[in-house]
Design an enzyme around this catalytic site. Structure first.
Site, PDB file in Angstrom:
ATOM      1  N   CYS A  73     -10.060   4.350   6.266  1.00 33.91           N
ATOM      2  CA  CYS A  73      -9.143   5.476   6.071  1.00 33.91           C
ATOM      3  C   CYS A  73      -9.585   6.209   4.819  1.00 33.91           C
ATOM      4  CB  CYS A  73      -7.693   5.020   5.954  1.00 33.91           C
ATOM      5  SG  CYS A  73      -6.560   6.412   6.206  1.00 33.91           S
ATOM      6  N   CYS A  75      -7.194   7.839   2.682  1.00 34.34           N
ATOM      7  CA  CYS A  75      -6.098   8.131   1.750  1.00 34.34           C
ATOM      8  C   CYS A  75      -6.213   7.418   0.398  1.00 34.34           C
ATOM      9  CB  CYS A  75      -4.745   7.838   2.378  1.00 34.34           C
ATOM     10  SG  CYS A  75      -4.530   6.164   2.969  1.00 34.34           S
ATOM     11  N   CYS A  83      -4.649  11.078   4.649  1.00 31.79           N
ATOM     12  CA  CYS A  83      -5.629  10.247   5.363  1.00 31.79           C
ATOM     13  C   CYS A  83      -6.781  11.058   5.948  1.00 31.79           C
ATOM     14  CB  CYS A  83      -4.933   9.466   6.478  1.00 31.79           C
ATOM     15  SG  CYS A  83      -3.586   8.437   5.889  1.00 31.79           S
ATOM     16  N   LYS A 152       0.205   3.380  14.985  1.00 33.79           N
ATOM     17  CA  LYS A 152       0.755   3.210  13.637  1.00 33.79           C
ATOM     18  C   LYS A 152       1.911   4.184  13.423  1.00 33.79           C
ATOM     19  CE  LYS A 152      -0.691   3.635   8.842  1.00 33.79           C
ATOM     20  NZ  LYS A 152      -1.847   3.796   7.967  1.00 33.79           N
ATOM     21  N   ARG A 162       1.399   1.918  -1.086  1.00 33.26           N
ATOM     22  CA  ARG A 162       1.003   3.225  -1.629  1.00 33.26           C
ATOM     23  C   ARG A 162       1.099   3.237  -3.144  1.00 33.26           C
ATOM     24  NH1 ARG A 162       3.833   7.251   2.802  1.00 33.26           N
ATOM     25  NH2 ARG A 162       2.656   6.410   4.584  1.00 33.26           N
ATOM     26  N   ARG A 174       3.194  11.925   6.063  1.00 31.07           N
ATOM     27  CA  ARG A 174       2.176  11.592   7.058  1.00 31.07           C
ATOM     28  C   ARG A 174       2.682  11.768   8.492  1.00 31.07           C
ATOM     29  NH1 ARG A 174      -1.142   9.520   3.313  1.00 31.07           N
ATOM     30  NH2 ARG A 174      -0.832   7.448   2.395  1.00 31.07           N
ATOM     31  N   GLU A 190      -0.889   6.167  23.120  1.00 29.62           N
ATOM     32  CA  GLU A 190      -1.885   6.144  22.025  1.00 29.62           C
ATOM     33  C   GLU A 190      -2.821   4.947  22.181  1.00 29.62           C
ATOM     34  OE1 GLU A 190      -2.682   8.045  19.446  1.00 29.62           O
ATOM     35  OE2 GLU A 190      -1.069   9.524  19.463  1.00 29.62           O
ATOM     36  N   LYS A 205       1.559  -1.973  13.720  1.00 33.86           N
ATOM     37  CA  LYS A 205       2.082  -1.862  12.360  1.00 33.86           C
ATOM     38  C   LYS A 205       3.067  -0.743  12.206  1.00 33.86           C
ATOM     39  CE  LYS A 205      -0.280   0.061   8.381  1.00 33.86           C
ATOM     40  NZ  LYS A 205      -1.524   0.230   7.738  1.00 33.86           N
ATOM     41  N   SER A 231       3.406  -4.101   3.552  1.00 37.37           N
ATOM     42  CA  SER A 231       3.822  -4.350   2.167  1.00 37.37           C
ATOM     43  C   SER A 231       5.340  -4.375   1.974  1.00 37.37           C
ATOM     44  CB  SER A 231       3.191  -3.315   1.240  1.00 37.37           C
ATOM     45  OG  SER A 231       3.549  -1.995   1.629  1.00 37.37           O
ATOM     46  N   TYR A 270       0.539 -10.525   3.764  1.00 35.62           N
ATOM     47  CA  TYR A 270       0.350 -10.822   2.345  1.00 35.62           C
ATOM     48  C   TYR A 270       0.794 -12.252   2.020  1.00 35.62           C
ATOM     49  CZ  TYR A 270      -0.313  -5.793   2.091  1.00 35.62           C
ATOM     50  OH  TYR A 270      -0.785  -4.537   2.292  1.00 35.62           O
TER      51      TYR A 270
HETATM   52  C1  PBG Z   1      -4.010   3.507   4.973  1.00 36.06           C
HETATM   53  C2  PBG Z   1      -3.143   2.331   5.123  1.00 36.06           C
HETATM   54  C3  PBG Z   1      -1.822   2.156   4.707  1.00 36.06           C
HETATM   55  C4  PBG Z   1      -1.488   0.857   4.992  1.00 36.06           C
HETATM   56  C5  PBG Z   1      -2.589   0.268   5.586  1.00 36.06           C
HETATM   57  N1  PBG Z   1      -3.594   1.203   5.692  1.00 36.06           N
HETATM   58  C6  PBG Z   1      -0.932   3.061   3.993  1.00 36.06           C
HETATM   59  C7  PBG Z   1      -0.326   4.248   4.643  1.00 36.06           C
HETATM   60  O1  PBG Z   1      -0.547   4.568   5.820  1.00 36.06           O
HETATM   61  O2  PBG Z   1       0.361   4.919   3.902  1.00 36.06           O
HETATM   62  C8  PBG Z   1      -0.184   0.217   4.679  1.00 36.06           C
HETATM   63  C9  PBG Z   1      -0.283  -1.215   4.455  1.00 36.06           C
HETATM   64  C10 PBG Z   1       0.919  -1.839   3.876  1.00 36.06           C
HETATM   65  O3  PBG Z   1       1.970  -1.210   3.645  1.00 36.06           O
HETATM   66  O4  PBG Z   1       0.817  -3.041   3.627  1.00 36.06           O
HETATM   67  N2  PBG Z   1      -3.804   4.508   5.884  1.00 36.06           N
HETATM   68 ZN    ZN Z   2      -4.595   6.478   5.236  1.00 38.41          ZN
END
Ligand code: PBG
Ligand code: ZN
Length: 279
Positions: A73, A75, A83, A152, A162, A174, A190, A205, A231, A270
């Site tokens: 990615c 971002c 992204c 996603k 983030r 986003r 998708e 996710k 996260s 995690y």
């Molecule tokens: C990047 C990405 C993100 C996460 C994984 N890959 C952040 C987002 O889309 O803002 C989130 C992972 C997490 O929250 O643990 N695009």
């Molecule tokens: Zn991203």
């Protein structure tokens, strides 16, 4: 996030060795570059932080047992935190899908050359899986599989990530490229599109608030499916543990068991080290 740190390369190598000892199957790598710019240079630079880490981890004997998955990615590497490539459109700034694809393909090839066993696009631009497959094949990387975050969802649960990666969008959000949580059928569509473009497996996710989507995908697609406990999911459980409101080990394992029951073949979490030790 309690217990989660940004690592230097030597620390990442040690972490990888510890993961092997604990019986963890693989690692998903994210990068935090020293500087960020509009073209996300740090993402596709052959000397980028993840590329260097991949080479370092692959160079140690125990780490050869780990499957190294590289997030693809832009971002974490763009100054604006989106992204993809940002351009001025008729309604202000917008993320430009097609010009972003070229950089995503380049990023994936660079990561695979550096040692990634699997590349995992999480950007959600349209057509990225096809472009990444083309870019990999062109560089003789036909055997590198693509693990796509095919469905996603735009989510509040990415907040702690983030903050840690300093990748919150500087303007807008986003929602123009990530999916609407209300729309389960779009998620199936998708996934179909990504599989048609060449995705080998998918990563769902967020995980806990979307277990119905995991189950629906499991019933529909004969491919490996992973769940990513993101996260915010980890942090809310940790917050409850800190207050003494939940029993850590039991609650952690129950949260993971739910994802397994919903049909995921593997889990990105995690809690990996604690879970591996407990199991
Ligand atoms: C990047 C990405 C993100 C996460 C994984 N890959 C952040 C987002 O889309 O803002 C989130 C992972 C997490 O929250 O643990 N695009
Ligand atoms: Zn991203």
């Amino acid at each position: 996030m309690p217990g989660v740190f940004n690592l230097s390369i030597d620390e990442a190598v040690k972490e990888a060795e510890e993961a092997v000892k604990l019986g963890i199957g693989g690692l998903l790598l994210f990068g935090l570059p020293e500087t960020k710019d509009e073209d996300a240079t740090g993402a596709w630079d052959d000397d980028g932080i993840v590329q260097r880490s991949l080479r370092a981890i692959k160079a140690t004997a125990p780490s050869k047992e780990l499957v190294l998955i590289a997030d693809v990615c832009l971002c974490e590497y763009t100054s604006h935190g989106h992204c993809g490539i940002v351009v001025e459109g008729k309604d202000g700034f917008e993320v430009e899908n097609d010009s972003s694809l070229d950089l995503l393909g380049k990023t994936a090839a660079s990561l695979a050359h550096a040692g990634a066993d699997i590349v995992a696009p999480s950007d959600m631009m349209d057509g990225r899986v096809g472009e990444i497959r083309r870019a990999l094949d062109e560089e003789g990387l036909e055997n590198t599989p693509i693990l796509s975050y095919a469905s996603k969802f735009a989510s509040a649960f990415y907040g702690p990530f983030r903050e840690a990666a300093d990748s919150a969008p500087q303007f807008g959000d986003r929602r123009s490229y990530q999916m609407d949580g209300a729309n389960a059928r779009e998620a199936m569509r998708e996934i179909e599109l990504d599989l048609a473009e060449g995705a080998d497996m998918i990563l769902m996710k967020p995980a806990m608030p979307y277990q119905d989507i995991i189950l629906a995908a499991r019933q529909r697609f004969e491919i490996p499916i992973g769940a990513y406990q993101v996260s915010g999911e980890y942090s809310m459980l940790q917050a409850a543990f800190e207050r003494g409101w939940l029993e850590p080990k039991r609650a952690m394992l129950e949260s993971l068991l739910g994802l397994r029951r919903a049909g995921s073949d593997f889990i990105v979490t995690y809690f990996a080290k604690e879970a591996a030790a407990a199991l």
